[in-house]
Design a protein around this motif. Sequence first.
Motif, short mmCIF file in Angstrom:
data_model
loop_
_atom_site.label_atom_id
_atom_site.label_comp_id
_atom_site.label_asym_id
_atom_site.label_seq_id
_atom_site.Cartn_x
_atom_site.Cartn_y
_atom_site.Cartn_z
N GLY A 23 -3.59 4.36 -11.57
CA GLY A 23 -2.51 3.39 -11.44
C GLY A 23 -2.11 3.15 -9.99
N ARG A 24 -2.73 3.84 -9.05
CA ARG A 24 -2.37 3.69 -7.64
C ARG A 24 -2.66 2.27 -7.15
N MET A 25 -1.74 1.72 -6.38
CA MET A 25 -1.91 0.39 -5.79
C MET A 25 -2.92 0.49 -4.66
N ILE A 26 -4.00 -0.28 -4.74
CA ILE A 26 -5.10 -0.21 -3.78
C ILE A 26 -4.94 -1.24 -2.67
N GLN A 27 -4.58 -2.45 -3.04
CA GLN A 27 -4.40 -3.53 -2.07
C GLN A 27 -3.71 -4.69 -2.79
N TYR A 28 -3.29 -5.68 -2.02
CA TYR A 28 -2.80 -6.92 -2.60
C TYR A 28 -3.08 -8.06 -1.63
N THR A 44 -4.51 -4.34 2.95
CA THR A 44 -5.14 -3.13 2.44
C THR A 44 -4.21 -1.93 2.65
N LEU A 45 -4.33 -0.94 1.77
CA LEU A 45 -3.45 0.22 1.79
C LEU A 45 -4.25 1.50 1.94
N GLU A 46 -3.77 2.39 2.81
CA GLU A 46 -4.43 3.67 3.03
C GLU A 46 -3.40 4.79 3.08
N ASP A 47 -3.77 5.93 2.55
CA ASP A 47 -2.95 7.14 2.59
C ASP A 47 -1.59 6.92 1.94
N GLU A 48 -0.84 7.98 1.82
CA GLU A 48 0.47 7.91 1.19
C GLU A 48 1.44 8.88 1.86
N LEU A 49 2.72 8.54 1.76
CA LEU A 49 3.77 9.44 2.22
C LEU A 49 4.76 9.59 1.07
N LEU A 50 5.12 10.83 0.76
CA LEU A 50 6.06 11.09 -0.33
C LEU A 50 7.48 10.96 0.21
N ILE A 56 8.83 9.36 -4.24
CA ILE A 56 8.12 8.09 -4.37
C ILE A 56 6.87 8.11 -3.49
N ARG A 57 5.73 7.79 -4.08
CA ARG A 57 4.49 7.71 -3.31
C ARG A 57 4.40 6.33 -2.65
N MET A 58 4.67 6.29 -1.35
CA MET A 58 4.61 5.02 -0.61
C MET A 58 3.33 4.94 0.20
N PRO A 59 2.65 3.79 0.17
CA PRO A 59 1.48 3.63 1.05
C PRO A 59 1.90 3.85 2.51
N LYS A 60 1.09 4.58 3.23
CA LYS A 60 1.44 4.94 4.61
C LYS A 60 0.93 3.92 5.63
N LYS A 61 -0.20 3.32 5.35
CA LYS A 61 -0.83 2.43 6.33
C LYS A 61 -1.20 1.12 5.65
#
Length: 214
Positions: free
Chosen positions: A158-163, A178-184, A188-193
């Motif tokens: 279910g992770r968001m890959i890109q939009y 594009t989305l890379e890595d995550e920060l908690l 909440i898991r937020m895309p980091k990059k």
Amino acid sequence: MRKAAILLLVLPQLIFSQVTADEILDKAISYHDPNGKWDQLKTRLIFTGIRPEGPERFTTVDFDNAAALMKINRNNEEIYEVVGDEANVVAGGKDEARALMLRNYYLYLWGLPMKLKDKSTPTLQRMNDKEIKGVKCHVVRVAYQKDIWYFHFDMESGRMIQYKFYKDEEADKGELITLEDELLVDGIRMPKKRSWYTLPEMKFLGTDILTKSE
């Protein structure tokens, strides 16, 4: 027996393929915000912006979602406070419209995919699945009044890959993020990059990095 075995192999795929856009979104939210913290989130996010030309840009954004409050500080050159739809320019030569635009930018993008549950969101439409860099993804389309967005979610997690969004879909004019890595952040898991590219040229526009939260 042979037919039964084939049916058992095919049936899960048929069931899986019938998942709705709303179910895809629910799974994405369960991954990114499993404890439902977004609506009450109170935190400070610190960003580094990288552009092809020019120096790095440092931005601090204070979120208080329960109070509909946001404070934005860009390089100490632009400072805004927004409560609801009331904006105050603390520093800088910009106006209230600029403050609201930045509020919407950070609230929407860093609130995804949860923001797709907003009552103002148009009907979600499920599109054909796609493979993005080896990851099989569900695709959800949202047609806003001014632009059309496509969201790609990992089928398994279910992770968001890109939009991406289009200002002119027929001409393929828009941007890909594009989305890379995550920060908690408070669970909440937020895309980091987040890296931005023009469509269809795929010209690099820049990268926003969520450096840390406080």
